[in-house]
Write an enzyme that holds these catalytic residues in place. Sequence first.
Site, mmCIF file in Angstrom:
data_model
loop_
_atom_site.group_PDB
_atom_site.id
_atom_site.type_symbol
_atom_site.label_atom_id
_atom_site.label_comp_id
_atom_site.label_asym_id
_atom_site.label_seq_id
_atom_site.Cartn_x
_atom_site.Cartn_y
_atom_site.Cartn_z
ATOM 1 C CG HIS A 69 44.730 41.340 42.419
ATOM 2 N ND1 HIS A 69 44.281 41.240 41.126
ATOM 3 C CD2 HIS A 69 43.796 40.720 43.190
ATOM 4 C CE1 HIS A 69 43.125 40.586 41.118
ATOM 5 N NE2 HIS A 69 42.805 40.257 42.361
ATOM 6 C CB CYS A 78 39.396 40.734 41.868
ATOM 7 S SG CYS A 78 39.629 40.538 43.644
ATOM 8 C CD GLU A 88 45.447 43.067 38.162
ATOM 9 O OE1 GLU A 88 45.694 42.886 36.955
ATOM 10 O OE2 GLU A 88 45.763 42.251 39.053
HETATM 11 N N1 PCA Z 1 40.353 38.411 45.695
HETATM 12 C C1 PCA Z 1 39.551 37.646 44.764
HETATM 13 C C2 PCA Z 1 38.121 38.030 45.063
HETATM 14 C C3 PCA Z 1 38.153 38.729 46.369
HETATM 15 C C4 PCA Z 1 39.564 38.997 46.649
HETATM 16 O O1 PCA Z 1 40.013 39.658 47.588
HETATM 17 C C5 PCA Z 1 39.970 37.822 43.320
HETATM 18 O O2 PCA Z 1 41.145 38.120 43.065
HETATM 19 O O3 PCA Z 1 39.149 37.672 42.402
#
Ligand code: PCA
Length: 216
Positions: free
Chosen positions: A168, A144, A81
Amino acid sequence: MKKIILLTGFEPFNKETINPSWEAVRTLQGWHEGDFVVHARQLPCVFGQASKVMHQAVEELQPSIVIAVGQAGGRVDLSVERIAINIDDAPIADNQKRQIVDQPIVTSGPAAYFATLPIKAIVHALREAGLPSSVSQTAGTYVCNHVFYSLMHQAHEWGTTMRAGFIHIPYLPQQAAAHPGSASMKLEDMVEGLRIAIRTTLAHDVDMREAGGVTH
Ligand code: PCA
């Protein structure tokens, strides 16, 4: 004494029974690289609480590097990110059944923060290692992004040299089996990807310059 790298992963959410981010991160608890050692922590998938647990871990451990990791079901690769934005806009309720819509994370905080990890170098190194990866221009507007923004705000307020960012990761194969058509990645590849992200961060004080954007 070894310097600390804090890795965080999330508890399962949205009817899943497993979260690949926690599975990958916990595998690296205690992993050493040079003068550095990994501490792994789990975050609740709850607005407010997640950032509180993160802040406490950062205060307690005083890490040099923080890499927060989260599941992005449907994404096809390890997405590094670039930016955290100052908004909560939840498409689904969190694990405390709260759905926050259009609220700033930090009232009168800046609109956004950039990750301070060498994101281009990480994507480059992951691809070289044969692992699919890309720069992501949005971490979403759910828990997140909430944690990512809070973490970057904390680092900014403290004026520390701590470097921080967010990665992610896709579903694990056993999750994707229940979501036909979704991409997945094996746990070993995710874990190796995180090791590479750590090594690359240690090797690059300054990010490399390489196109990683999108046209839309
Ligand atoms: N993914 C979610 C919240 C917790 C996770 O593992 C997100 O991308 O916001």
